[in-house]
Scaffold this active site. Sequence first.
Site, mmCIF file in Angstrom:
data_model
loop_
_atom_site.group_PDB
_atom_site.id
_atom_site.type_symbol
_atom_site.label_atom_id
_atom_site.label_comp_id
_atom_site.label_asym_id
_atom_site.label_seq_id
_atom_site.Cartn_x
_atom_site.Cartn_y
_atom_site.Cartn_z
ATOM 1 C CB SER A 20 -0.946 0.012 1.208
ATOM 2 O OG SER A 20 -1.897 -1.002 1.082
ATOM 3 C CG HIS B 264 -2.410 3.574 4.101
ATOM 4 N ND1 HIS B 264 -3.776 3.375 4.135
ATOM 5 C CD2 HIS B 264 -1.858 2.347 4.051
ATOM 6 C CE1 HIS B 264 -4.032 2.082 4.116
ATOM 7 N NE2 HIS B 264 -2.875 1.433 4.067
#
Length: 373
Positions: free
Chosen positions: A238, A297
């Site tokens: 991610s 993230h």
Amino acid sequence: MPRRRNQDDKYQPINWHDIFQRIDSDGDGFILKSELKQFLLQTPVSKVPLSDDMVDSMLYHVDYNNDGYINLQEFYGLVNVPVDAGTQSVVRRALVAAAFSVAPRSQVSHGDRHYIAEYSCCPPPLLIPILCAAEVGVFVYYGLNLGNIGPYTPVPWQSPLIYNPKRRMEAWRFISYMFLHAGYVHLLSNVMVALFVGIPLEMVHRWWRLLILYVAGVIAGSLAASMFDPHSYLVGASGGCYALIAAHLANVIINWAEMPFNWVRLLVLGTLMATDVSVFAYMNITGTTTKVSYVAHLAGFIAGLLLGTVTLRNLQEHRWEIVLKWILLAVFLILIIAAITIQIAFPDLVDLYPPMPEKTFEELKASNMSSDI
């Protein structure tokens, strides 16, 4: 040289290349056909105006590739379109009038054509599909070996690819963890984002720029997660996916005038990031536990934004963008160097484990694992 009419209603020789360049106000080599048509119809250069059908027919025959734009070669064809002398004279007068007045096409439509023209499937975009295929292959390998493929399993704790906070000296783990995923839900979410976001970028900006961004996001994600969640293990790509998302934002910023639907893109990207930041803030305020590493993230997104302005192609570079590019590159390097320095020289500042390989698997099983879904 400019064309001028003499007293007996004749025209001096015209430099049609110069006329084309004057109409093509932003110099990208194309004139929007629909706007050129409107100008030919509306310019009062004769008592007998051109008809709509007549202009349509002329433009249809000179727009050889039927792309809605007139390039220089097609423009020469328009100047010499096989019609009667009177009609040809009106067309030529209208073109000269266009050259010495308002450009028949807006900067936005020029920009759209300029950016869209950069999309290319030759060479085909292979980097993102290869990365996704590698992630799927590794997931299937561990799933078959561990005999447990589910929405949130398997978790290959003993894999040499996983980011292990007790094995930080094995530096490859700061990158290799991207090939591992905690279940097929985690895997599919990352693969879908990478394909949806990455392939359009790769078609314009080429594979090596995307590789730099993707790896930078992965490294930034693991460095940030190791400092803000120092005792957790990490899997997932991610960080790289969020770097690609941020690269789209950087792409919109540096190619704003050339980017079709720029405000829509900006709104979508802003909403996506605001949602993730809001969830992260809510988790921290309420003390809710989660296996998702929102820090990874955010770090991947920041890396993609900072480095995207440097690595992505800027189709029309301005002076302020050059200055901004070097400033953002300096900020990125400072953050990465600072994070690496803390990892090696000052682990106690963020409560990191000593950078030594662990001895037993039991210690690993007693720890938590974070998934940067």
